[in-house]
Design a protein around this motif. Structure first.
Motif, PDB file in Angstrom:
ATOM      1  N   GLU A 304       0.803  -1.082   0.120  1.00 40.80           N
ATOM      2  CA  GLU A 304      -0.075  -0.122   0.093  1.00 40.80           C
ATOM      3  C   GLU A 304       0.497   1.414  -0.012  1.00 40.80           C
ATOM      4  N   ASN A 305       1.939   1.227   0.824  1.00 37.43           N
ATOM      5  CA  ASN A 305       2.869   2.532   0.868  1.00 37.43           C
ATOM      6  C   ASN A 305       3.425   2.638  -0.618  1.00 37.43           C
ATOM      7  N   ALA A 306       3.793   1.748  -1.266  1.00 38.11           N
ATOM      8  CA  ALA A 306       4.182   1.915  -2.699  1.00 38.11           C
ATOM      9  C   ALA A 306       3.363   2.048  -3.689  1.00 38.11           C
ATOM     10  N   GLY A 307       1.978   2.170  -3.443  1.00 38.14           N
ATOM     11  CA  GLY A 307       1.039   2.604  -4.370  1.00 38.14           C
ATOM     12  C   GLY A 307       0.467   1.387  -5.160  1.00 38.14           C
ATOM     13  N   ILE A 308       0.826   0.246  -4.870  1.00 41.96           N
ATOM     14  CA  ILE A 308       0.297  -1.001  -5.687  1.00 41.96           C
ATOM     15  C   ILE A 308      -1.236  -1.033  -5.416  1.00 41.96           C
ATOM     16  N   PRO A 309      -2.076  -1.078  -6.543  1.00 40.66           N
ATOM     17  CA  PRO A 309      -3.477  -1.217  -6.210  1.00 40.66           C
ATOM     18  C   PRO A 309      -3.746  -2.452  -5.290  1.00 40.66           C
ATOM     19  N   LYS A 310      -4.977  -2.311  -4.795  1.00 48.72           N
ATOM     20  CA  LYS A 310      -5.389  -3.412  -3.925  1.00 48.72           C
ATOM     21  C   LYS A 310      -5.877  -4.404  -5.011  1.00 48.72           C
ATOM     22  N   ASP A 311      -6.372  -4.294  -5.904  1.00 45.84           N
ATOM     23  CA  ASP A 311      -6.953  -5.382  -6.943  1.00 45.84           C
ATOM     24  C   ASP A 311      -5.650  -6.185  -7.555  1.00 45.84           C
ATOM     25  N   LYS A 312      -4.476  -5.634  -7.321  1.00 42.49           N
ATOM     26  CA  LYS A 312      -3.140  -6.281  -7.884  1.00 42.49           C
ATOM     27  C   LYS A 312      -2.270  -6.801  -6.704  1.00 42.49           C
ATOM     28  N   THR A 313      -3.000  -6.747  -5.436  1.00 42.22           N
ATOM     29  CA  THR A 313      -2.138  -7.175  -4.220  1.00 42.22           C
ATOM     30  C   THR A 313      -3.049  -8.402  -3.800  1.00 42.22           C
ATOM     31  N   PHE A 314      -2.127  -9.474  -3.850  1.00 36.83           N
ATOM     32  CA  PHE A 314      -2.957 -10.889  -3.609  1.00 36.83           C
ATOM     33  C   PHE A 314      -2.165 -11.452  -2.203  1.00 36.83           C
ATOM     34  N   ILE A 315      -2.956 -11.613  -1.378  1.00 36.80           N
ATOM     35  CA  ILE A 315      -2.565 -12.297  -0.119  1.00 36.80           C
ATOM     36  C   ILE A 315      -3.079 -13.689   0.172  1.00 36.80           C
ATOM     37  N   VAL A 316      -2.086 -14.327   0.746  1.00 30.80           N
ATOM     38  CA  VAL A 316      -2.468 -15.951   0.956  1.00 30.80           C
ATOM     39  C   VAL A 316      -2.415 -16.072   2.423  1.00 30.80           C
ATOM     40  N   GLY A 317      -2.951 -16.984   2.960  1.00 31.78           N
ATOM     41  CA  GLY A 317      -2.776 -17.334   4.642  1.00 31.78           C
ATOM     42  C   GLY A 317      -3.977 -16.826   5.374  1.00 31.78           C
ATOM     43  N   PRO A 318      -3.768 -16.598   6.654  1.00 33.09           N
ATOM     44  CA  PRO A 318      -4.853 -16.181   7.556  1.00 33.09           C
ATOM     45  C   PRO A 318      -5.400 -14.818   7.031  1.00 33.09           C
ATOM     46  N   LEU A 319      -4.556 -13.965   6.652  1.00 34.35           N
ATOM     47  CA  LEU A 319      -5.054 -12.498   6.279  1.00 34.35           C
ATOM     48  C   LEU A 319      -5.428 -12.473   4.807  1.00 34.35           C
ATOM     49  N   ALA A 320      -5.605 -13.423   4.252  1.00 35.89           N
ATOM     50  CA  ALA A 320      -6.062 -13.113   3.013  1.00 35.89           C
ATOM     51  C   ALA A 320      -7.101 -12.440   2.631  1.00 35.89           C
ATOM     52  N   GLY A 321      -7.173 -11.590   1.976  1.00 38.71           N
ATOM     53  CA  GLY A 321      -8.582 -10.595   1.780  1.00 38.71           C
ATOM     54  C   GLY A 321      -8.354  -9.455   2.583  1.00 38.71           C
ATOM     55  N   ASP A 322      -7.654  -9.295   3.639  1.00 39.87           N
ATOM     56  CA  ASP A 322      -7.546  -8.251   4.553  1.00 39.87           C
ATOM     57  C   ASP A 322      -7.336  -6.828   3.984  1.00 39.87           C
ATOM     58  N   SER A 323      -7.845  -5.967   4.429  1.00 41.36           N
ATOM     59  CA  SER A 323      -7.559  -4.436   3.965  1.00 41.36           C
ATOM     60  C   SER A 323      -7.810  -4.275   2.230  1.00 41.36           C
ATOM     61  N   ASN A 324      -8.895  -5.127   2.025  1.00 39.57           N
ATOM     62  CA  ASN A 324      -9.358  -5.141   0.497  1.00 39.57           C
ATOM     63  C   ASN A 324      -8.317  -5.556  -0.519  1.00 39.57           C
ATOM     64  N   THR A 325      -7.580  -6.346   0.020  1.00 37.29           N
ATOM     65  CA  THR A 325      -6.836  -6.916  -0.914  1.00 37.29           C
ATOM     66  C   THR A 325      -7.397  -8.273  -1.506  1.00 37.29           C
ATOM     67  N   VAL A 326      -6.774  -8.786  -2.364  1.00 39.10           N
ATOM     68  CA  VAL A 326      -7.538 -10.063  -3.122  1.00 39.10           C
ATOM     69  C   VAL A 326      -7.090 -11.453  -2.390  1.00 39.10           C
ATOM     70  N   ALA A 327      -8.107 -12.114  -2.150  1.00 35.79           N
ATOM     71  CA  ALA A 327      -7.694 -13.331  -1.214  1.00 35.79           C
ATOM     72  C   ALA A 327      -7.434 -14.374  -2.060  1.00 35.79           C
ATOM     73  N   ILE A 328      -6.207 -15.171  -1.767  1.00 39.18           N
ATOM     74  CA  ILE A 328      -5.651 -16.531  -2.316  1.00 39.18           C
ATOM     75  C   ILE A 328      -6.461 -17.559  -1.537  1.00 39.18           C
ATOM     76  N   PRO A 329      -7.377 -18.274  -1.785  1.00 34.49           N
ATOM     77  CA  PRO A 329      -8.031 -18.950  -0.715  1.00 34.49           C
ATOM     78  C   PRO A 329      -7.563 -20.465  -0.640  1.00 34.49           C
ATOM     79  N   ASN A 330      -7.721 -20.940   0.650  1.00 34.50           N
ATOM     80  CA  ASN A 330      -7.452 -22.423   0.902  1.00 34.50           C
ATOM     81  C   ASN A 330      -5.670 -22.627   0.831  1.00 34.50           C
ATOM     82  N   MET A 331      -5.175 -21.610   0.729  1.00 37.32           N
ATOM     83  CA  MET A 331      -3.600 -21.746   0.782  1.00 37.32           C
ATOM     84  C   MET A 331      -3.132 -22.663  -0.462  1.00 37.32           C
ATOM     85  N   ASP A 332      -3.678 -22.284  -1.504  1.00 38.06           N
ATOM     86  CA  ASP A 332      -3.545 -22.899  -2.844  1.00 38.06           C
ATOM     87  C   ASP A 332      -3.468 -21.884  -3.967  1.00 38.06           C
TER      88      ASP A 332
END
Length: 348
Positions: A304-332
């Motif tokens: 976020e600090n670097a200005g990467i759009p949320k729809d291009k920020t992909f998070i896996v694990g317990p925080l998947a989808g936090d802060s309007n990021t895109v979730a990678i579900p099921n650790m896969d």
């Protein structure tokens, strides 16, 4: 009789000093080296033994390689930075140097690095056009085991390894350049808990050299898919420089795409260090992120600090989808690769 070992030692040193190519291992025909233990080299270095007895002892008693090879990123003919650059420093224009370190530890002592001091290191690269190995400079390590070799006389293509050879035992470390013009599109990924299943996987490897950290399902295939479309892959990890050897070997052995591995000076918190490098890439170098992968709150903050759009920020694990990021579900990453990455255009 007590002096016999002394005379035998002198004879042994004399024999070593007068050795010829006939006394050395045969040259291999390799065009790629498997670091850190490449076996017989395909070229002759200027020296073939350690200069110091302390180094011979270190090499025999500490078999785990803790070498560092600093990757360099930047614009062709413009600004560049290697992974040792201070977080608050600006990239510089002009010639750069290849830097690194040579060290060892015990198989279970991954947190420690014992440096080789005053030993010769040479840089080598295989030139496919001429089908020959080329030497690109030589230096001795300092009190910290570090070396620096000027790179002004040659340029290596992106993705082609430069090898730093510890001449005393023929071991090696890979280092890479990534030189891209402003506007170039890139993919950035964390490693621990993103490409590995958990941050603790590295801890297991630190304590046991033979342990192979478990991979997040589909992690290598996902990044392979991006690379196949022509997008450079950049690994941005909070690991310190002393884990570069483990990181390189793991990425290679699990068939992740080749790319620069940015490790930390450990002078800043993870989000601050990552923010600094992301801004360096996207502001100073003018590159454009098309996807950023992570698992931790520090990844989310840095992206976020670097200005990467949320729809291009992909998070896996317990925080998947936090802060309007895109979730990678099921650790896969499998579904993400099949539905999202496959739909992206080739990088032109």
């Amino acid at each position: 009789m007590r002096r016999a070992p002394y005379f035998l030692a002198i004879l042994g040193l004399a024999a070593a000093a007068g050795c010829t190519d006939d006394d050395l291992p045969p040259l291999s025909d390799a065009k790629v080296l498997t670091c850190p233990h490449p076996g017989n080299l395909p070229f002759r270095t200027d020296s073939h033994a350690f200069a110091r007895s302390e180094s011979r002892t270190l090499d025999s008693k500490n078999t785990r390689v803790k070498d560092e090879g600093a990757d360099v990123l930047g614009n062709p003919g413009g600004k560049s930075a290697d992974i040792y650059l201070a977080d608050d420093a600006m990239a510089e224009s002009g010639a750069f140097a290849y830097r690194g370190a040579k060290a060892r530890t015990t198989p279970t002592g991954g947190l420690f690095s014992n440096p080789f001091i005053g030993e010769a290191v040479s840089l080598w690269h295989f030139d496919a056009a001429s089908d020959t190995w080329e030497a690109h400079g030589r230096a001795n390590t300092d009190e910290m085991g570090r070396f620096e070799i000027d790179a002004s006389s040659f340029v290596v293509a992106n993705g082609e390894p430069i090898y730093s050879i510890l001449e005393g035992d023929g071991t090696c470390a890979e280092q890479y350049d990534l030189m891209l013009p402003p506007g170039s599109k890139v993919v950035v990924s964390d490693i621990d808990g993103t490409l590995t299943t958990d941050d603790a996987e590295l801890i297991m490897q630190v304590a046991d050299e033979s342990y192979v950290p478990k991979m997040m399902t589909g992690g290598n295939t996902m990044l392979q898919a991006w690379a196949a479309k022509g997008y450079p892959i950049i690994y941005l990890t909070a690991r310190s420089h002393q884990f570069r050897s483990e990181s390189r070997v793991w990425l290679r052995d699990l068939e992740f795409p080749i790319g620069p591995v940015i490790t930390s000076n450990m002078t800043n918190e993870a989000d601050g260090y990552k923010t600094a490098w992301l801004k360096r890439m996207f502001t100073e170098f003018g590159w454009v992120p098309v996807a950023a992968y992570g698992n931790a709150d520090t990844d989310i903050i840095a992206y976020e600090n670097a200005g990467i759009p949320k729809d291009k920020t992909f998070i896996v694990g317990p925080l998947a989808g936090d802060s309007n990021t895109v979730a990678i579900p099921n650790m896969d990453f499998t579904q993400h690769t099949q539905t999202y990455v496959s739909a992206q255009p080739n990088n032109q």
